[in-house]
Design a protein around this motif. Sequence first.
Motif, short mmCIF file in Angstrom:
data_model
loop_
_atom_site.label_atom_id
_atom_site.label_comp_id
_atom_site.label_asym_id
_atom_site.label_seq_id
_atom_site.Cartn_x
_atom_site.Cartn_y
_atom_site.Cartn_z
N THR A 253 0.57 -1.39 -0.03
CA THR A 253 0.09 -0.23 0.10
C THR A 253 0.85 0.97 0.03
O THR A 253 0.76 2.23 -0.47
CB THR A 253 -0.73 -0.14 1.29
OG1 THR A 253 0.01 -0.04 2.37
CG2 THR A 253 -2.02 -1.21 0.98
N GLY A 254 1.85 1.16 -0.05
CA GLY A 254 3.35 1.92 0.22
C GLY A 254 2.81 3.33 1.31
O GLY A 254 1.78 3.57 2.16
N GLY A 255 3.05 4.54 1.39
CA GLY A 255 2.92 6.00 2.10
C GLY A 255 3.20 6.77 0.94
O GLY A 255 2.93 7.21 -0.30
N ALA A 256 3.21 8.14 1.44
CA ALA A 256 3.80 9.30 1.12
C ALA A 256 4.76 10.04 1.11
O ALA A 256 5.06 10.13 2.85
CB ALA A 256 2.57 10.17 0.80
N ALA A 257 5.29 11.09 0.91
CA ALA A 257 6.91 11.41 0.88
C ALA A 257 6.26 12.38 0.84
O ALA A 257 5.11 13.44 0.58
CB ALA A 257 7.92 11.49 -0.41
N LYS A 258 6.62 13.86 2.28
CA LYS A 258 6.29 14.82 2.67
C LYS A 258 7.49 16.14 1.72
O LYS A 258 8.41 15.50 1.56
CB LYS A 258 7.95 14.80 4.30
CG LYS A 258 7.11 14.21 5.31
CD LYS A 258 7.64 14.30 6.93
CE LYS A 258 6.35 13.57 7.89
NZ LYS A 258 8.15 13.44 8.97
N GLU A 259 7.02 16.84 1.30
CA GLU A 259 7.03 17.61 0.62
C GLU A 259 8.71 18.25 0.19
O GLU A 259 9.53 18.39 -0.16
CB GLU A 259 6.30 18.60 0.57
CG GLU A 259 6.58 19.89 -0.48
CD GLU A 259 5.47 19.52 -2.03
OE1 GLU A 259 6.68 19.31 -3.05
OE2 GLU A 259 5.10 18.25 -2.47
N GLU A 260 9.12 18.55 1.66
CA GLU A 260 10.68 19.25 1.90
C GLU A 260 11.50 18.50 1.50
O GLU A 260 13.01 19.02 1.47
CB GLU A 260 10.32 19.74 3.27
CG GLU A 260 10.62 18.60 4.76
CD GLU A 260 9.52 18.52 5.26
OE1 GLU A 260 8.84 18.00 5.98
OE2 GLU A 260 7.99 18.27 4.44
N PHE A 261 11.31 17.09 1.58
CA PHE A 261 12.25 15.96 1.04
C PHE A 261 11.97 15.64 -0.33
O PHE A 261 13.14 14.79 -0.81
CB PHE A 261 12.36 15.02 2.59
CG PHE A 261 12.21 15.28 3.83
CD1 PHE A 261 13.43 14.96 4.17
CD2 PHE A 261 10.99 14.72 4.23
CE1 PHE A 261 13.67 14.91 5.50
CE2 PHE A 261 11.31 14.47 5.90
CZ PHE A 261 12.90 15.27 6.30
#
Length: 199
Positions: free
Chosen positions: A103-111
Amino acid sequence: MKQSIIIASLLLIALVTTQLTAADAAAGKNKSLVCGSCHGADGNSNVDMWPNLAGQGAGYLAKQIKDFRDGKRSDPSMNAMVSALTDEDIDDIAAYFSSQTLTGGAAKEEFIELGSAIYSGGKEGVMACSGCHGPNGAGLDAAGFPQLSGQKVAYVITQLNNFKNNSRTNDGTTMMNSIAANMSDEQIKAVSNYLAGLH
């Protein structure tokens, strides 16, 4: 000489593939019940420090579990949990988790910017991750390169730091140790966060 090495490599890949296709994912589901308490029943972990196993290459998973069982990779919880598993049990469990959907996840914009730059093209003496793990992070199971896409952030940070300080050396070479040794804390954090959203 090169031809002999290529032929031997192809035979080894064929042998590993044959062994993995003989594994029983249905049996692995039953054998993986204890694993699910940390890694999720379908291999999607609910805790950031425990890795997702869903969709991971069966060969890679089997090797890591066997390394924990045989003491080649150290983690007190994992070493104890897998100590009684047979090779057949491990192959079945690996086949089960490999067959599940990540299902994975999401990356934080700042990275994203720094993480993407390092992963795709490398930076400041750090080799690009995509060269071994693929442009979408799917890995290459036949070569022993794991899937990284959608992996848990804290887990990846821990593993990169383990490679960096040489407390993890079970990848058959020192390649990951050499790569991680050149990574700053900021780069490790950026790549780890970027991978969480790479699908």
